[in-house]
Write an enzyme that holds these catalytic residues in place. Structure first.
Site, PDB file in Angstrom:
ATOM      1  N   SER A  99      -4.850  -7.675  -9.369  1.00 48.85           N
ATOM      2  CA  SER A  99      -6.300  -8.121  -9.871  1.00 48.85           C
ATOM      3  C   SER A  99      -6.837  -8.634  -8.674  1.00 48.85           C
ATOM      4  O   SER A  99      -6.648  -9.670  -8.048  1.00 48.85           O
ATOM      5  CB  SER A  99      -5.660  -9.385 -10.739  1.00 48.85           C
ATOM      6  OG  SER A  99      -4.884  -8.897 -11.734  1.00 48.85           O
ATOM      7  N   LYS A 174     -10.490  -7.408 -16.459  1.00 48.23           N
ATOM      8  CA  LYS A 174      -9.314  -8.381 -16.183  1.00 48.23           C
ATOM      9  C   LYS A 174      -9.637  -9.500 -15.937  1.00 48.23           C
ATOM     10  O   LYS A 174      -9.053 -10.781 -16.391  1.00 48.23           O
ATOM     11  CB  LYS A 174      -8.413  -7.792 -15.006  1.00 48.23           C
ATOM     12  CG  LYS A 174      -7.299  -8.561 -14.309  1.00 48.23           C
ATOM     13  CD  LYS A 174      -6.290  -8.780 -15.276  1.00 48.23           C
ATOM     14  CE  LYS A 174      -5.064  -9.785 -14.807  1.00 48.23           C
ATOM     15  NZ  LYS A 174      -4.277  -9.967 -15.794  1.00 48.23           N
ATOM     16  N   LYS A 242      -6.712 -17.944  -8.208  1.00 47.78           N
ATOM     17  CA  LYS A 242      -7.424 -16.758  -7.724  1.00 47.78           C
ATOM     18  C   LYS A 242      -8.167 -16.179  -8.703  1.00 47.78           C
ATOM     19  O   LYS A 242      -9.244 -15.792  -8.410  1.00 47.78           O
ATOM     20  CB  LYS A 242      -6.441 -15.996  -7.158  1.00 47.78           C
ATOM     21  CG  LYS A 242      -6.798 -14.598  -6.470  1.00 47.78           C
ATOM     22  CD  LYS A 242      -6.504 -13.324  -7.416  1.00 47.78           C
ATOM     23  CE  LYS A 242      -5.174 -13.248  -7.740  1.00 47.78           C
ATOM     24  NZ  LYS A 242      -4.806 -11.969  -8.590  1.00 47.78           N
TER      25      LYS A 242
HETATM   26  P1  NAD Z   1       3.995 -11.196  -6.364  1.00 46.53           P
HETATM   27  O1  NAD Z   1       3.778 -12.164  -5.374  1.00 46.53           O
HETATM   28  O2  NAD Z   1       5.429 -11.489  -6.958  1.00 46.53           O
HETATM   29  O3  NAD Z   1       4.357  -9.784  -5.375  1.00 46.53           O
HETATM   30  C1  NAD Z   1       3.355  -9.397  -4.466  1.00 46.53           C
HETATM   31  C2  NAD Z   1       4.168  -8.206  -3.617  1.00 46.53           C
HETATM   32  O4  NAD Z   1       2.912  -7.960  -2.825  1.00 46.53           O
HETATM   33  C3  NAD Z   1       5.200  -8.948  -2.820  1.00 46.53           C
HETATM   34  O5  NAD Z   1       6.409  -8.274  -3.334  1.00 46.53           O
HETATM   35  C4  NAD Z   1       4.860  -8.673  -1.679  1.00 46.53           C
HETATM   36  O6  NAD Z   1       5.922  -8.293  -0.441  1.00 46.53           O
HETATM   37  C5  NAD Z   1       3.889  -7.670  -1.601  1.00 46.53           C
HETATM   38  N1  NAD Z   1       2.756  -7.537  -0.505  1.00 46.53           N
HETATM   39  C6  NAD Z   1       1.783  -8.587   0.045  1.00 46.53           C
HETATM   40  N2  NAD Z   1       1.312  -8.244   1.042  1.00 46.53           N
HETATM   41  C7  NAD Z   1       1.812  -6.762   1.374  1.00 46.53           C
HETATM   42  C8  NAD Z   1       1.545  -6.226   2.462  1.00 46.53           C
HETATM   43  N3  NAD Z   1       0.744  -6.377   3.548  1.00 46.53           N
HETATM   44  N4  NAD Z   1       2.213  -5.038   2.461  1.00 46.53           N
HETATM   45  C9  NAD Z   1       2.963  -4.794   1.678  1.00 46.53           C
HETATM   46  N5  NAD Z   1       3.493  -5.421   0.622  1.00 46.53           N
HETATM   47  C10 NAD Z   1       2.908  -6.755   0.323  1.00 46.53           C
HETATM   48  O7  NAD Z   1       2.744 -10.943  -7.317  1.00 46.53           O
HETATM   49  P2  NAD Z   1       3.010 -10.586  -8.940  1.00 46.53           P
HETATM   50  O8  NAD Z   1       3.288 -11.556  -9.689  1.00 46.53           O
HETATM   51  O9  NAD Z   1       3.764  -9.179  -8.942  1.00 46.53           O
HETATM   52  O10 NAD Z   1       1.469  -9.993  -8.789  1.00 46.53           O
HETATM   53  C11 NAD Z   1       0.925  -8.759  -8.335  1.00 46.53           C
HETATM   54  C12 NAD Z   1      -0.550  -8.651  -8.868  1.00 46.53           C
HETATM   55  O11 NAD Z   1      -0.616  -8.346 -10.277  1.00 46.53           O
HETATM   56  C13 NAD Z   1      -1.495  -9.777  -8.486  1.00 46.53           C
HETATM   57  O12 NAD Z   1      -2.931  -9.374  -8.375  1.00 46.53           O
HETATM   58  C14 NAD Z   1      -1.465 -10.426 -10.068  1.00 46.53           C
HETATM   59  O13 NAD Z   1      -2.629 -11.332 -10.477  1.00 46.53           O
HETATM   60  C15 NAD Z   1      -1.305  -9.494 -10.993  1.00 46.53           C
HETATM   61  N6  NAD Z   1      -0.583  -9.583 -12.119  1.00 46.53           N
HETATM   62  C16 NAD Z   1       0.455 -10.259 -12.275  1.00 46.53           C
HETATM   63  C17 NAD Z   1       0.991 -10.684 -13.556  1.00 46.53           C
HETATM   64  C18 NAD Z   1       2.181 -11.512 -13.644  1.00 46.53           C
HETATM   65  O14 NAD Z   1       2.725 -11.922 -14.793  1.00 46.53           O
HETATM   66  N7  NAD Z   1       2.888 -11.922 -12.710  1.00 46.53           N
HETATM   67  C19 NAD Z   1       0.660 -10.201 -14.510  1.00 46.53           C
HETATM   68  C20 NAD Z   1      -0.625  -9.423 -14.533  1.00 46.53           C
HETATM   69  C21 NAD Z   1      -1.171  -9.132 -13.416  1.00 46.53           C
END
Ligand code: NAD
Length: 296
Positions: A99, A174, A242
């Site tokens: 997102s 979104k 964010k």
């Molecule tokens: P999270 O922090 O659990 O996971 C993010 C992952 O990205 C981590 O495993 C990290 O290692 C990886 N990452 C970051 N920088 C990196 C890099 N330079 N190289 C490789 N990997 C890298 O976050 P999440 O909760 O899984 O959310 C991910 C996205 O999905 C976000 O944009 C969030 O807004 C969106 N989202 C989350 C949810 C939720 O319920 N958690 C729901 C819908 C959407």
């Protein structure tokens, strides 16, 4: 030999790990890269391949799926000599499910096109549970032909999958989703504090409320978080902060007023400033409790 596309997955966090595992269950081969070793081990245990770098993960991929926190991380993994665009095959399709701001998606699509790489933005709604159960809503921006190519893969991850318009449109939808979810959580949190202070059986009250017009997916999914004060994420306040920034900015750009959204954005920011950024967004309840006199 499998005729399914080879998939690279960058970003195996709360959402990315179960989503990548759903692709493995659907028969795809998935090579992943993420920053935490335990998440790479988890992918390997589920039958995927752990790569040592983005370049290694994407070099043979037909489809590259990215699921990282925000625009700066999407830019970090996409650009530069170690990034996706320098190392992916021409003709590859990037499905960015993070997102992020609509403008970042538009810019990524333009820069990728110069390398013969196609992009769609495909952010999701449904939370960790929706990711595990493969019932996410997926809002897509990009070309119809690329949407059609991605559809079988997206169908292994979600249930409601809609092409919303050109590049960036998925992110705009979104952003609206995050506005609705935050306002809904805030309304539920205010009701919880009101009901408890009134001495009503909260469990019973939330059940009957959820059967009427006040019911929502938010209430269904977050009821136990409210009842048990269980704020293990889930969806972190930091990420919702964010997203409230994205929707506030995008709305300002098109001249749309979001008065209630603006108040809730401030409450999310305040929770974060009080050290609760790592908690689930259902912790908006804590903000209402503090405003109502609780010393927590
Ligand atoms: P999270 O922090 O659990 O996971 C993010 C992952 O990205 C981590 O495993 C990290 O290692 C990886 N990452 C970051 N920088 C990196 C890099 N330079 N190289 C490789 N990997 C890298 O976050 P999440 O909760 O899984 O959310 C991910 C996205 O999905 C976000 O944009 C969030 O807004 C969106 N989202 C989350 C949810 C939720 O319920 N958690 C729901 C819908 C959407």
């Amino acid at each position: 030999m499998s005729t399914l596309p080879n998939i690279a997955w960058i970003g195996l966090g709360i959402m990315g790990s179960p989503m990548a595992e759903n692709l493995l269950k659907a028969g795809y081969s998935v090579t992943g890269f993420t920053l935490e070793q335990d998440k790479l081990d988890r992918l390997a245990a589920a039958g995927g391949s752990a790569a040592g770098s983005i370049a290694e993960a994407v070099k043979d991929a037909d489809v590259i799926i990215t699921m990282v926190p925000a625009s700066p991380q999407v830019e970090a993994i996409s650009y530069g000599e170690n990034g996706i665009l320098e190392n992916a095959k021409s003709g590859a399709l990037i499905i960015d499910m993070s997102s992020i701001t609509p403008q970042t998606s538009i810019d990524l699509a333009k820069n990728a096109a110069e390398k013969g790489i196609r992009v769609i933005d495909a952010p999701v709604s449904g939370g960790e549970a929706g990711a595990i159960e493969a019932v996410l809503s997926i809002m897509v921006g990009g070309e119809k032909a690329d949407f059609d190519a991605a559809l079988p893969i997206l169908e292994a991850l979600g249930k409601t999958i809609v092409l919303c318009g050109p590049h960036g449109s998925g992110q705009t939808v979104k952003a609206a989703n995050q506005l609705i979810v935050a306002v809904n959580i805030q309304a539920c949190a205010e009701a919880v504090v009101f009901l408890e202070k009134s001495g009503v059986d909260l469990n019973a009250a939330l059940d009957v409320l959820n059967g009427g017009l006040a019911g929502s997916t938010v209430l269904t999914r977050k009821k136990d978080n409210f009842l048990n004060r269980d704020f293990k994420p889930g969806f972190r306040i930091d990420l919702h902060h964010k997203d409230m920034g994205i929707v506030t900015d995008a709305a300002r750009n098109v001249g749309a007023a979001l008065p209630v959204g603006a108040v809730v954005a401030q409450l999310v920011a305040s929770l974060r400033a009080q050290g609760d950024g790592g908690l689930d967004h259902s912790a908006l309840l804590r903000a209402v409790e503090r405003l109502s006199g609780a010393q927590i």
